[in-house]
Design a protein around this motif. Structure first.
Motif, PDB file in Angstrom:
ATOM      1  N   TYR A  49    -137.298 -34.998  -6.710  1.00  0.00           N
ATOM      2  CA  TYR A  49    -135.998 -35.671  -6.678  1.00  0.00           C
ATOM      3  C   TYR A  49    -135.199 -35.320  -7.928  1.00  0.00           C
ATOM      4  CZ  TYR A  49    -132.598 -39.309  -5.618  1.00  0.00           C
ATOM      5  OH  TYR A  49    -131.443 -39.978  -5.316  1.00  0.00           O
ATOM      6  N   ARG A  50    -135.842 -35.307  -9.077  1.00  0.00           N
ATOM      7  CA  ARG A  50    -135.149 -34.926 -10.326  1.00  0.00           C
ATOM      8  C   ARG A  50    -134.666 -33.476 -10.268  1.00  0.00           C
ATOM      9  NH1 ARG A  50    -137.659 -37.978 -15.472  1.00  0.00           N
ATOM     10  NH2 ARG A  50    -137.942 -39.963 -14.439  1.00  0.00           N
ATOM     11  N   ASP A  51    -135.508 -32.619  -9.701  1.00  0.00           N
ATOM     12  CA  ASP A  51    -135.102 -31.215  -9.551  1.00  0.00           C
ATOM     13  C   ASP A  51    -133.877 -31.103  -8.648  1.00  0.00           C
ATOM     14  OD1 ASP A  51    -137.199 -30.493 -11.194  1.00  0.00           O
ATOM     15  OD2 ASP A  51    -138.502 -29.834  -9.533  1.00  0.00           O
ATOM     16  N   GLN A  52    -133.851 -31.876  -7.576  1.00  0.00           N
ATOM     17  CA  GLN A  52    -132.689 -31.862  -6.675  1.00  0.00           C
ATOM     18  C   GLN A  52    -131.437 -32.336  -7.400  1.00  0.00           C
ATOM     19  OE1 GLN A  52    -133.670 -34.284  -3.291  1.00  0.00           O
ATOM     20  NE2 GLN A  52    -134.999 -32.743  -2.376  1.00  0.00           N
ATOM     21  N   ILE A  53    -131.596 -33.336  -8.234  1.00  0.00           N
ATOM     22  CA  ILE A  53    -130.441 -33.843  -8.990  1.00  0.00           C
ATOM     23  C   ILE A  53    -129.925 -32.765  -9.931  1.00  0.00           C
ATOM     24  CG2 ILE A  53    -129.713 -35.498 -10.765  1.00  0.00           C
ATOM     25  CD1 ILE A  53    -131.636 -37.528  -9.485  1.00  0.00           C
ATOM     26  N   ARG A  54    -130.829 -32.134 -10.659  1.00  0.00           N
ATOM     27  CA  ARG A  54    -130.414 -31.071 -11.586  1.00  0.00           C
ATOM     28  C   ARG A  54    -129.691 -29.950 -10.847  1.00  0.00           C
ATOM     29  NH1 ARG A  54    -135.585 -31.046 -13.542  1.00  0.00           N
ATOM     30  NH2 ARG A  54    -135.774 -32.732 -15.000  1.00  0.00           N
ATOM     31  N   ASN A  55    -130.246 -29.562  -9.693  1.00  0.00           N
ATOM     32  CA  ASN A  55    -129.647 -28.472  -8.925  1.00  0.00           C
ATOM     33  C   ASN A  55    -128.270 -28.858  -8.370  1.00  0.00           C
ATOM     34  OD1 ASN A  55    -131.855 -26.860  -9.402  1.00  0.00           O
ATOM     35  ND2 ASN A  55    -132.865 -27.403  -7.485  1.00  0.00           N
ATOM     36  N   SER A  56    -128.093 -30.111  -8.023  1.00  0.00           N
ATOM     37  CA  SER A  56    -126.807 -30.534  -7.454  1.00  0.00           C
ATOM     38  C   SER A  56    -125.773 -30.817  -8.533  1.00  0.00           C
ATOM     39  CB  SER A  56    -126.994 -31.769  -6.564  1.00  0.00           C
ATOM     40  OG  SER A  56    -127.371 -32.866  -7.356  1.00  0.00           O
ATOM     41  N   GLN A  57    -126.159 -30.841  -9.788  1.00  0.00           N
ATOM     42  CA  GLN A  57    -125.225 -31.139 -10.873  1.00  0.00           C
ATOM     43  C   GLN A  57    -124.529 -29.877 -11.390  1.00  0.00           C
ATOM     44  OE1 GLN A  57    -127.398 -33.279 -13.878  1.00  0.00           O
ATOM     45  NE2 GLN A  57    -127.097 -35.234 -12.864  1.00  0.00           N
ATOM     46  N   GLN A  58    -124.574 -28.815 -10.636  1.00  0.00           N
ATOM     47  CA  GLN A  58    -123.903 -27.584 -11.047  1.00  0.00           C
ATOM     48  C   GLN A  58    -122.395 -27.781 -11.128  1.00  0.00           C
ATOM     49  OE1 GLN A  58    -125.739 -25.177 -12.102  1.00  0.00           O
ATOM     50  NE2 GLN A  58    -127.638 -26.061 -11.376  1.00  0.00           N
ATOM     51  N   GLY A  59    -121.891 -28.622 -10.298  1.00  0.00           N
ATOM     52  CA  GLY A  59    -120.456 -28.878 -10.274  1.00  0.00           C
ATOM     53  C   GLY A  59    -120.158 -30.269 -10.811  1.00  0.00           C
ATOM     54  N   ILE A  60    -119.070 -30.794 -10.372  1.00  0.00           N
ATOM     55  CA  ILE A  60    -118.664 -32.124 -10.802  1.00  0.00           C
ATOM     56  C   ILE A  60    -119.354 -33.152  -9.904  1.00  0.00           C
ATOM     57  CG2 ILE A  60    -116.696 -33.686 -11.014  1.00  0.00           C
ATOM     58  CD1 ILE A  60    -114.981 -31.210 -11.492  1.00  0.00           C
ATOM     59  N   VAL A  61    -119.909 -34.200 -10.546  1.00  0.00           N
ATOM     60  CA  VAL A  61    -120.604 -35.252  -9.816  1.00  0.00           C
ATOM     61  C   VAL A  61    -119.901 -36.573 -10.104  1.00  0.00           C
ATOM     62  CG1 VAL A  61    -122.807 -36.443  -9.525  1.00  0.00           C
ATOM     63  CG2 VAL A  61    -122.778 -34.011 -10.057  1.00  0.00           C
ATOM     64  N   GLN A  62    -119.729 -37.335  -9.073  1.00  0.00           N
ATOM     65  CA  GLN A  62    -119.101 -38.645  -9.252  1.00  0.00           C
ATOM     66  C   GLN A  62    -120.031 -39.547 -10.050  1.00  0.00           C
ATOM     67  OE1 GLN A  62    -118.368 -40.079  -5.311  1.00  0.00           O
ATOM     68  NE2 GLN A  62    -116.536 -38.820  -5.039  1.00  0.00           N
ATOM     69  N   VAL A  63    -119.445 -40.393 -10.857  1.00  0.00           N
ATOM     70  CA  VAL A  63    -120.203 -41.305 -11.693  1.00  0.00           C
ATOM     71  C   VAL A  63    -121.046 -42.250 -10.823  1.00  0.00           C
ATOM     72  CG1 VAL A  63    -120.019 -43.187 -13.371  1.00  0.00           C
ATOM     73  CG2 VAL A  63    -118.559 -41.188 -13.593  1.00  0.00           C
ATOM     74  N   SER A  64    -120.469 -42.721  -9.745  1.00  0.00           N
ATOM     75  CA  SER A  64    -121.207 -43.650  -8.879  1.00  0.00           C
ATOM     76  C   SER A  64    -122.439 -42.979  -8.288  1.00  0.00           C
ATOM     77  CB  SER A  64    -120.300 -44.180  -7.768  1.00  0.00           C
ATOM     78  OG  SER A  64    -119.855 -43.116  -6.952  1.00  0.00           O
ATOM     79  N   ARG A  65    -122.313 -41.703  -7.955  1.00  0.00           N
ATOM     80  CA  ARG A  65    -123.460 -40.989  -7.399  1.00  0.00           C
ATOM     81  C   ARG A  65    -124.532 -40.785  -8.470  1.00  0.00           C
ATOM     82  NH1 ARG A  65    -123.345 -35.792  -3.421  1.00  0.00           N
ATOM     83  NH2 ARG A  65    -125.561 -35.880  -2.985  1.00  0.00           N
ATOM     84  N   LEU A  66    -124.120 -40.457  -9.678  1.00  0.00           N
ATOM     85  CA  LEU A  66    -125.059 -40.287 -10.777  1.00  0.00           C
ATOM     86  C   LEU A  66    -125.783 -41.604 -11.081  1.00  0.00           C
ATOM     87  CD1 LEU A  66    -126.159 -38.320 -12.847  1.00  0.00           C
ATOM     88  CD2 LEU A  66    -124.271 -38.923 -14.356  1.00  0.00           C
ATOM     89  N   GLN A  67    -125.044 -42.696 -11.038  1.00  0.00           N
ATOM     90  CA  GLN A  67    -125.650 -44.017 -11.272  1.00  0.00           C
ATOM     91  C   GLN A  67    -126.667 -44.349 -10.164  1.00  0.00           C
ATOM     92  OE1 GLN A  67    -122.091 -46.420 -11.532  1.00  0.00           O
ATOM     93  NE2 GLN A  67    -122.077 -46.331 -13.783  1.00  0.00           N
TER      94      GLN A  67
END
Length: 147
Positions: A49-67
């Motif tokens: 799951y952490r790897d997926q988050i890192r991979n999806s953070q290549q672009g802009i991520v909404q704060v709510s999604r990051l939270q």
């Protein structure tokens, strides 16, 4: 009845106790292994799951999604800690069952050794009786020839 024969009943009871202790130890081992596997699976899932988050953070991520991601990882941490506690408890139970089995094994083994000692003593006594009978028969034969 010979003492060694009477003690075989006790030996069979000790063997049964040992077998029961072995079965309880096996069940405890199996549970601990299942708990360990569950902890490993949760850790793997969290890492994926952490790897997926890192991979999806290549672009802009909404704060709510990051939270939301952080909250989910926090929940996973809590679940992993709980599972780790269950694993530790299962390992303690396994160690206790292992000690119970070792004690039962030692009792059975001790009884086997004692029975063997009894058998050896019985054999020595039997040999002495036979020797005495043989000596008496030889003495009678000698006395009859002297007459």
């Amino acid at each position: 009845m010979l003492r060694s024969r009477r003690l075989e009943v006790v030996l069979s009871l000790e063997e049964r106790k040992e077998q029961e202790a072995l079965e309880r130890m096996g069940e405890a081992r199996k549970l601990a292994e299942q708990q360990r596997e569950q902890v490993q699976n949760l850790n793997r899932y969290q890492q994926e799951y952490r790897d997926q988050i890192r991979n999806s953070q290549q672009g802009i991520v909404q704060v709510s999604r990051l939270q939301a991601w952080q909250a989910f990882i926090s929940q996973l941490d809590q679940v992993i800690r709980q599972q780790q506690t269950q694993l530790e408890q299962a390992e303690k139970v396994f160690e206790a069952r292992k000690k119970e089995w070792q004690h039962a094994w030692e009792r059975r083994r001790g009884m086997e050794k004692y029975i063997e000692t009894c058998r050896q003593q019985e054999q020595r006594e039997q040999d002495l009786r036979e020797q005495k009978l043989s000596d008496e028969a030889a003495g009678r034969a000698f006395n009859q020839r002297r007459r």
